[in-house]
Design a protein around this motif. Structure first.
Motif, mmCIF file in Angstrom:
data_model
loop_
_atom_site.group_PDB
_atom_site.id
_atom_site.type_symbol
_atom_site.label_atom_id
_atom_site.label_comp_id
_atom_site.label_asym_id
_atom_site.label_seq_id
_atom_site.Cartn_x
_atom_site.Cartn_y
_atom_site.Cartn_z
ATOM 1 N N ASN A 186 0.850 -1.184 0.000
ATOM 2 C CA ASN A 186 0.000 0.000 0.000
ATOM 3 C C ASN A 186 0.889 1.238 0.000
ATOM 4 N N PRO A 187 0.947 1.996 -1.108
ATOM 5 C CA PRO A 187 1.914 3.084 -1.204
ATOM 6 C C PRO A 187 1.401 4.414 -0.664
ATOM 7 N N LEU A 188 2.287 5.129 0.000
ATOM 8 C CA LEU A 188 2.081 6.538 0.315
ATOM 9 C C LEU A 188 3.208 7.285 -0.384
ATOM 10 N N ARG A 189 2.940 7.732 -1.606
ATOM 11 C CA ARG A 189 3.957 8.460 -2.351
ATOM 12 C C ARG A 189 3.995 9.914 -1.904
ATOM 13 N N TYR A 190 5.102 10.563 -2.187
ATOM 14 C CA TYR A 190 5.263 11.960 -1.807
ATOM 15 C C TYR A 190 6.163 12.644 -2.828
ATOM 16 N N THR A 191 6.117 13.950 -2.850
ATOM 17 C CA THR A 191 7.012 14.728 -3.697
ATOM 18 C C THR A 191 7.983 15.496 -2.811
ATOM 19 N N ALA A 192 9.202 15.662 -3.299
ATOM 20 C CA ALA A 192 10.226 16.432 -2.593
ATOM 21 C C ALA A 192 10.661 17.587 -3.487
ATOM 22 N N THR A 193 10.732 18.775 -2.917
ATOM 23 C CA THR A 193 11.085 19.962 -3.681
ATOM 24 C C THR A 193 12.192 20.734 -2.981
ATOM 25 N N LEU A 194 13.238 21.060 -3.746
ATOM 26 C CA LEU A 194 14.295 21.938 -3.261
ATOM 27 C C LEU A 194 13.953 23.370 -3.666
ATOM 28 N N HIS A 195 13.761 24.227 -2.687
ATOM 29 C CA HIS A 195 13.481 25.635 -2.956
ATOM 30 C C HIS A 195 14.809 26.390 -3.062
ATOM 31 N N VAL A 196 14.988 27.092 -4.160
ATOM 32 C CA VAL A 196 16.225 27.831 -4.403
ATOM 33 C C VAL A 196 15.864 29.259 -4.802
ATOM 34 N N THR A 197 16.795 30.173 -4.631
ATOM 35 C CA THR A 197 16.552 31.551 -5.046
ATOM 36 C C THR A 197 16.537 31.632 -6.575
ATOM 37 N N PRO A 198 15.936 32.678 -7.135
ATOM 38 C CA PRO A 198 15.962 32.830 -8.594
ATOM 39 C C PRO A 198 17.377 32.812 -9.159
ATOM 40 N N ALA A 199 18.337 33.411 -8.431
ATOM 41 C CA ALA A 199 19.728 33.399 -8.903
ATOM 42 C C ALA A 199 20.281 31.982 -8.932
ATOM 43 N N GLY B 195 17.105 14.297 -11.339
ATOM 44 C CA GLY B 195 16.052 13.605 -10.611
ATOM 45 C C GLY B 195 15.477 14.392 -9.453
ATOM 46 N N THR B 196 15.780 15.682 -9.377
ATOM 47 C CA THR B 196 15.338 16.520 -8.264
ATOM 48 C C THR B 196 14.496 17.675 -8.789
ATOM 49 N N ARG B 197 13.431 18.009 -8.062
ATOM 50 C CA ARG B 197 12.558 19.128 -8.409
ATOM 51 C C ARG B 197 13.073 20.395 -7.726
ATOM 52 N N PHE B 198 13.292 21.438 -8.519
ATOM 53 C CA PHE B 198 13.711 22.735 -7.992
ATOM 54 C C PHE B 198 12.596 23.740 -8.231
ATOM 55 N N GLN B 199 12.378 24.604 -7.229
ATOM 56 C CA GLN B 199 11.340 25.625 -7.310
ATOM 57 C C GLN B 199 11.921 26.949 -6.833
ATOM 58 N N ALA B 200 11.709 28.002 -7.608
ATOM 59 C CA ALA B 200 12.190 29.321 -7.208
ATOM 60 C C ALA B 200 11.427 29.807 -5.982
ATOM 61 N N ALA B 201 12.176 30.383 -5.027
ATOM 62 C CA ALA B 201 11.569 30.879 -3.792
ATOM 63 C C ALA B 201 12.446 31.983 -3.224
ATOM 64 N N LEU C 138 18.518 29.278 -9.285
ATOM 65 C CA LEU C 138 17.844 28.573 -10.372
ATOM 66 C C LEU C 138 18.481 28.917 -11.714
ATOM 67 N N ASP C 139 18.910 30.161 -11.877
ATOM 68 C CA ASP C 139 19.602 30.545 -13.108
ATOM 69 C C ASP C 139 20.893 29.753 -13.271
ATOM 70 N N VAL C 140 21.627 29.537 -12.182
ATOM 71 C CA VAL C 140 22.872 28.753 -12.236
ATOM 72 C C VAL C 140 22.569 27.318 -12.643
ATOM 73 N N LEU C 141 21.498 26.753 -12.091
ATOM 74 C CA LEU C 141 21.121 25.387 -12.453
ATOM 75 C C LEU C 141 20.756 25.292 -13.932
ATOM 76 N N ARG C 142 20.082 26.310 -14.453
ATOM 77 C CA ARG C 142 19.751 26.310 -15.876
ATOM 78 C C ARG C 142 21.014 26.388 -16.730
ATOM 79 N N GLU C 143 21.996 27.157 -16.266
ATOM 80 C CA GLU C 143 23.272 27.213 -16.979
ATOM 81 C C GLU C 143 23.950 25.850 -16.993
ATOM 82 N N ILE C 144 23.953 25.182 -15.863
ATOM 83 C CA ILE C 144 24.541 23.839 -15.792
ATOM 84 C C ILE C 144 23.812 22.909 -16.753
ATOM 85 N N ASP C 145 22.487 22.992 -16.765
ATOM 86 C CA ASP C 145 21.675 22.161 -17.639
ATOM 87 C C ASP C 145 22.057 22.363 -19.102
#
Length: 460
Positions: free
Chosen positions: A163-176, A217-223, A178-185
């Protein structure tokens, strides 16, 4: 409904016999379990029935498989109802989990959390006694993909599993950030490798919005402020809640068991999603939520006057006495060309002869057995019985439970009090023994030590 008692425990990893020894403190525990109307534990071992094959168990780091006779040892110890949803439930695959359900059914042992399809794994098990009934729902947030049970379609049967209890995990990062992560991408070529996915889907699956990015494999969200949060999968949360509401209509008491290794900000605290889950289950009608998984105690919260034990640790731990080791696990400790190791050699090497993993950590070998008393459906008392699993004893002696002696009782309850403070639950060790619930629950609760003397005062 008359007076009912419910004994609760955490993970039961039994791989050998005589779980209750001849020590007086163990025999006292045996009496507590047998005197309860219902005694619950989490079965975190696969009883081998000849069905199934070992799976690559990255969710737990190794298989946990024992002879089928361990279930008789568990019931002889006094446990009368089992939760089975955990990250070891499918160590022998889907055929193995069907073997477990068939074995427990044949022996008449009530169990929940696993089944031939999602409905079977989700639904409660009902246990009836002359004084009343208990419903148990068991689920797990820790498992490998494909180990969760699935519903049938019009064309195919469902998938056996837990019986699964799934969940989501989110790393909150500043807009700056997130821009660095997009550059890496972009600079590393990861984005270019998603060209086919963009063509087929019409959008980039890693960039679902201007303020979001899925990378490595990680969710990032601007905050505004960096952080890390988890949240329950809404569908799983609603579906499990639906079965809790069903159980509320059909039983005197409702227990929800949840297996979760995922930590919160510290190992002592649960992931945010687990607190969300526990509150929802109480709101839907559960009388108690019992957690396990991290193999150590976490705190007690009273939500609307009803107890949430975020982890009760272990009640039996005989991992290092297991005799059924998958070849992939043996390979982790075997040098090329070396003789095939024995089970004892495997565990000794894995733990560096007791210097790492669980053996050296005292809190792994300490737990609690709460005994809850209900009068006409109202929780009236909680007796917290500290448990000693033999920290520092030889491998073939430790891991079997007994009631803790007076000094260890005080140590465990002091730790438990500190763990519970963050939830507004105050435990005064050495107090009068009265546990004061919120005004919505007028009757007092109390805890006792190994000798039956008052040991702690709790207020919610």
């Amino acid at each position: 409904m008359s007076r009912l008692t419910l004994a609760l425990s955490g993970d039961c990893m039994a791989t050998r016999g005589a779980l209750i020894t001849s020590a007086p403190a163990a025999e006292e525990l045996h009496g507590l379990l047998h005197s309860a109307d219902f005694a619950f534990t989490n079965l975190e071992v696969v009883p081998a029935t000849g069905r199934g094959h070992p799976v690559h168990n990255a969710a737990s780091g190794g298989g946990l498989i024992a002879d089928a006779g361990v279930v008789d040892e568990i019931t002889r110890a006094g446990f009368t109802v089992l939760g089975c949803a955990n990250n070891h439930a499918l160590d022998l695959g889907t055929e193995g989990v069907l073997g477990t359900t068939d074995l427990l059914t044949a022996k008449g042992i009530p169990h929940a959390g696993i089944g031939a399809d999602l409905t079977a794994a989700r639904r409660p098990v009902y246990v009836d006694r002359p004084g009343g009934s208990l419903a148990v729902i068991s689920c797990s947030s820790t498992f490998l993909p494909g180990q969760e049970a699935a519903a049938p379609s019009p064309d195919l049967p469902g998938r056996p599993g837990l019986n699964p209890l799934r969940y989501t995990a989110t790393l909150h990062v500043t807009p700056a950030q997130l821009d660095v992560l997009r550059e890496i991408d972009g600079d590393t070529g990861l984005r270019a490798r998603r060209a086919e996915a963009r063509t087929l889907l019409g959008f980039d699956p890693a960039m679902p919005g201007p303020d979001r990015l899925t990378l490595f494999g990680t969710r990032f969200q601007a905050a505004d402020t960096p952080g890390f949060t988890t949240a329950c999968d809404p569908k799983d949360l609603d579906d499990i809640a639906r079965w809790v509401a069903e159980a509320r209509r059909r039983a005197d008491l409702v227990l929800v068991s949840v297996h979760s290794h995922e930590p919160g900000p510290t190992p002592d605290t649960p992931g945010e999603f687990l607190r969300e889950f526990a509150h929802r289950m109480i709101d839907e009608g559960a009388d108690v939520v019992v957690g396990h998984g991290p193999h150590l105690l976490r705190g007690l919260e009273l939500h609307h006057g009803k107890p949430i034990f975020y982890s009760l640790g272990n009640i039996v731990s005989q991992i290092e006495l297991a005799d059924h080791i998958p070849a992939e696990d043996y390979a982790k400790v075997t040098a090329p060309g070396a003789p095939h190791p024995t089970p004892g050699h495997y565990f000794a090497t894995l733990s560096a002869n007791g210097r790492r993993l669980f053996a050296p950590h005292r809190r792994y070998w300490q737990s609690l057995l709460p005994v809850l008393t209900f009068d006409a459906g109202t929780l009236t008392t909680i007796d917290l019985h500290p448990i000693d699993l033999g920290h520092g004893h030889p491998v073939h002696h430790r891991g079997r439970p007994r009631l803790a002696d007076a000094p260890l009782t005080k140590e465990i309850l002091t730790d438990f009090a500190a763990l519970s403070e963050g939830y507004g639950t105050r435990i005064e060790v050495g107090g009068t023994g009265v546990v004061e619930l919120p005004t919505s629950c007028p009757k007092p609760l109390h805890t006792t030590d190994v000798a039956g003397n008052p040991a702690a005062r709790v207020a919610g």
